[in-house]
Design a protein around this motif. Structure first.
Motif, mmCIF file in Angstrom:
data_model
loop_
_atom_site.group_PDB
_atom_site.id
_atom_site.type_symbol
_atom_site.label_atom_id
_atom_site.label_comp_id
_atom_site.label_asym_id
_atom_site.label_seq_id
_atom_site.Cartn_x
_atom_site.Cartn_y
_atom_site.Cartn_z
ATOM 1 N N LEU A 45 58.216 57.957 35.350
ATOM 2 C CA LEU A 45 58.400 57.986 36.802
ATOM 3 C C LEU A 45 57.162 57.455 37.513
ATOM 4 C CD1 LEU A 45 60.212 61.411 37.295
ATOM 5 C CD2 LEU A 45 61.158 59.155 37.754
ATOM 6 N N ALA A 46 55.976 57.841 37.019
ATOM 7 C CA ALA A 46 54.726 57.392 37.645
ATOM 8 C C ALA A 46 54.569 55.882 37.536
ATOM 9 C CB ALA A 46 53.533 58.098 37.005
ATOM 10 N N ILE A 47 54.846 55.347 36.348
ATOM 11 C CA ILE A 47 54.707 53.909 36.138
ATOM 12 C C ILE A 47 55.780 53.143 36.909
ATOM 13 C CG2 ILE A 47 54.818 52.074 34.409
ATOM 14 C CD1 ILE A 47 53.618 54.049 32.407
ATOM 15 N N GLY A 48 56.987 53.698 36.929
ATOM 16 C CA GLY A 48 58.068 53.032 37.649
ATOM 17 C C GLY A 48 57.894 53.082 39.151
ATOM 18 N N ARG A 49 57.224 54.134 39.641
ATOM 19 C CA ARG A 49 57.066 54.302 41.087
ATOM 20 C C ARG A 49 55.915 53.455 41.637
ATOM 21 N NH1 ARG A 49 59.443 58.150 44.718
ATOM 22 N NH2 ARG A 49 58.720 57.466 46.755
ATOM 23 N N GLY A 50 54.873 53.267 40.858
ATOM 24 C CA GLY A 50 53.689 52.576 41.362
ATOM 25 C C GLY A 50 53.100 51.614 40.355
ATOM 26 N N ASP A 51 51.837 51.263 40.554
ATOM 27 C CA ASP A 51 51.148 50.293 39.712
ATOM 28 C C ASP A 51 50.603 50.965 38.452
ATOM 29 O OD1 ASP A 51 51.677 48.563 41.735
ATOM 30 O OD2 ASP A 51 49.637 48.518 42.538
ATOM 31 N N VAL A 52 50.620 50.229 37.362
ATOM 32 C CA VAL A 52 50.041 50.724 36.113
ATOM 33 C C VAL A 52 48.544 50.967 36.288
ATOM 34 C CG1 VAL A 52 49.587 50.179 33.691
ATOM 35 C CG2 VAL A 52 51.780 49.558 34.720
ATOM 36 N N SER A 53 47.881 50.118 37.078
ATOM 37 C CA SER A 53 46.436 50.253 37.270
ATOM 38 C C SER A 53 46.073 51.481 38.098
ATOM 39 C CB SER A 53 45.868 48.993 37.933
ATOM 40 O OG SER A 53 46.510 48.749 39.176
ATOM 41 N N ILE A 54 47.066 52.119 38.733
ATOM 42 C CA ILE A 54 46.838 53.404 39.402
ATOM 43 C C ILE A 54 47.116 54.539 38.424
ATOM 44 C CG2 ILE A 54 47.689 54.980 41.184
ATOM 45 C CD1 ILE A 54 48.186 52.619 42.975
ATOM 46 N N LEU A 206 40.038 56.964 27.182
ATOM 47 C CA LEU A 206 39.309 55.746 27.533
ATOM 48 C C LEU A 206 40.239 54.572 27.814
ATOM 49 C CD1 LEU A 206 36.323 55.925 25.025
ATOM 50 C CD2 LEU A 206 36.322 56.455 27.453
ATOM 51 N N ARG A 207 41.518 54.727 27.501
ATOM 52 C CA ARG A 207 42.478 53.653 27.794
ATOM 53 C C ARG A 207 42.552 53.367 29.286
ATOM 54 N NH1 ARG A 207 48.575 56.151 27.693
ATOM 55 N NH2 ARG A 207 48.159 57.996 28.943
ATOM 56 N N GLY A 208 42.254 54.379 30.120
ATOM 57 C CA GLY A 208 42.334 54.181 31.561
ATOM 58 C C GLY A 208 41.368 53.134 32.070
ATOM 59 N N LEU A 209 40.191 53.059 31.427
ATOM 60 C CA LEU A 209 39.162 52.123 31.880
ATOM 61 C C LEU A 209 39.597 50.684 31.670
ATOM 62 C CD1 LEU A 209 36.339 51.754 33.023
ATOM 63 C CD2 LEU A 209 35.439 51.916 30.699
ATOM 64 N N TRP A 210 40.095 50.374 30.483
ATOM 65 C CA TRP A 210 40.506 48.988 30.237
ATOM 66 C C TRP A 210 41.955 48.749 30.640
ATOM 67 C CZ3 TRP A 210 44.448 49.353 26.786
ATOM 68 C CH2 TRP A 210 44.405 50.377 25.822
ATOM 69 N N GLY A 211 42.686 49.838 30.927
ATOM 70 C CA GLY A 211 44.072 49.677 31.362
ATOM 71 C C GLY A 211 44.173 48.946 32.693
ATOM 72 N N VAL A 212 43.188 49.153 33.571
ATOM 73 C CA VAL A 212 43.188 48.465 34.864
ATOM 74 C C VAL A 212 43.094 46.962 34.666
ATOM 75 C CG1 VAL A 212 41.972 48.164 37.045
ATOM 76 C CG2 VAL A 212 42.189 50.441 36.056
ATOM 77 N N ALA A 213 42.132 46.548 33.827
ATOM 78 C CA ALA A 213 41.921 45.119 33.593
ATOM 79 C C ALA A 213 43.130 44.489 32.898
ATOM 80 C CB ALA A 213 40.661 44.916 32.753
ATOM 81 N N LEU A 214 43.696 45.200 31.909
ATOM 82 C CA LEU A 214 44.849 44.664 31.197
ATOM 83 C C LEU A 214 46.065 44.537 32.113
ATOM 84 C CD1 LEU A 214 44.804 46.350 27.654
ATOM 85 C CD2 LEU A 214 44.370 43.965 28.229
ATOM 86 N N ALA A 215 46.263 45.549 32.970
ATOM 87 C CA ALA A 215 47.403 45.502 33.898
ATOM 88 C C ALA A 215 47.281 44.319 34.848
ATOM 89 C CB ALA A 215 47.481 46.811 34.685
#
Length: 256
Positions: A45-54, A206-215
């Motif tokens: 729901l979170a990913i579908g509702r908004g941006d992955v980088s959020i 730690l996936r959150g840190l590089w998840g922004v760049a990958l998204a």
């Protein structure tokens, strides 16, 4: 589909052995299974509702929740560094929320859903750590995910099976469900065997840190909401994700 794939993947862990508890103890895998289903639903729901980088950086708050839950369950006093971590995490979420003002309601809902998912998974990890020793990883985890798979089959009447004819959907759904299953197996078996949910979650968070760049990169290549944001917006989100990462590191050092 992802839950069914997880049930199949976790079946292989039966070979690890363990002790099947009596029926009066089967409420434990049922509770754990419910937390997993709830966490996955909130994640989608979170990913579908908004941006992955959020959403992705906020999932990293799970490690803070894990540390707090384990501390409360153990009856210990929270170290001061955990409160510092909570403050940094709040600041990081604030920076992430500060961006994407074109849809403020969606941003807030994404944050709420991602935080709820993180808490559900944190409770899942804590209970696996607390209850796995009595069962053994080779018994508790397969039973938990058989329950997850069975519960997911109850949703079959609402599945739009006709959409499986779409080759593009199949090309994304099957690999995606496989990856969800593999990451679930990896982190859950590590927690059940090594009995250290807090430290294991540091690496995972730690996936959150590089998840922004990958998204951002993926959106530029294949399209997506992140492609519409400017460089300053994504840099601000990256800074917020960095603060969340520092919060995670503080929590793990507070337990050494």
């Amino acid at each position: 589909m992802s839950n069914l794939f997880s049930a199949i993947a976790f079946s292989s862990l039966w070979a690890l052995g363990g002790t099947t508890q009596g029926w009066t103890m089967f409420w434990q895998p049922v509770v754990i299974a419910w937390l997993f289903i709830q966490g996955l639903a909130l994640t989608f729901l979170a990913i579908g509702r908004g941006d992955v980088s959020i959403a992705a950086p906020i999932f990293g708050i799970k490690v803070v929740f894990v540390a707090m839950l384990l501390t409360f369950v153990g009856g210990e006093q929270l170290p001061r560094s955990v409160w510092y971590a909570a403050a940094l995490a709040a600041a990081g979420i604030g920076l992430i929320q500060w961006t994407g003002r074109s849809h403020p309601h969606d941003v807030v809902m994404t944050i709420v859903l991602a935080l709820s998912a993180a808490f559900s998974y944190a409770a899942f990890d804590c209970l696996v750590q607390l209850w796995a020793p009595a069962w053994g990883a080779g018994r508790l985890l397969p039973i938990v995910f058989w329950i997850v798979g069975a519960a997911s089959l109850c949703l079959a009447p609402w599945v739009e099976w006709s959409k499986f004819k779409d080759a593009t959907l199949r090309a994304n759904l099957l690999p995606g469900a496989t990856l969800v299953a593999l990451q679930a197996v990896s982190i859950t078996i590590a927690i059940a065997i090594f009995n250290d949910a807090a430290r294991i979650n540091v690496v995972y968070a730690l996936r959150g840190l590089w998840g922004v760049a990958l998204a951002w990169a993926a959106a530029k290549i294949w399209g997506g909401a992140e492609a519409d944001h400017g460089r300053q917006t994504m840099i601000t989100r990256l800074l917020g994700a960095s603060l969340l990462t520092v919060a995670v590191i503080l929590v793990i050092f507070s337990r050494t």
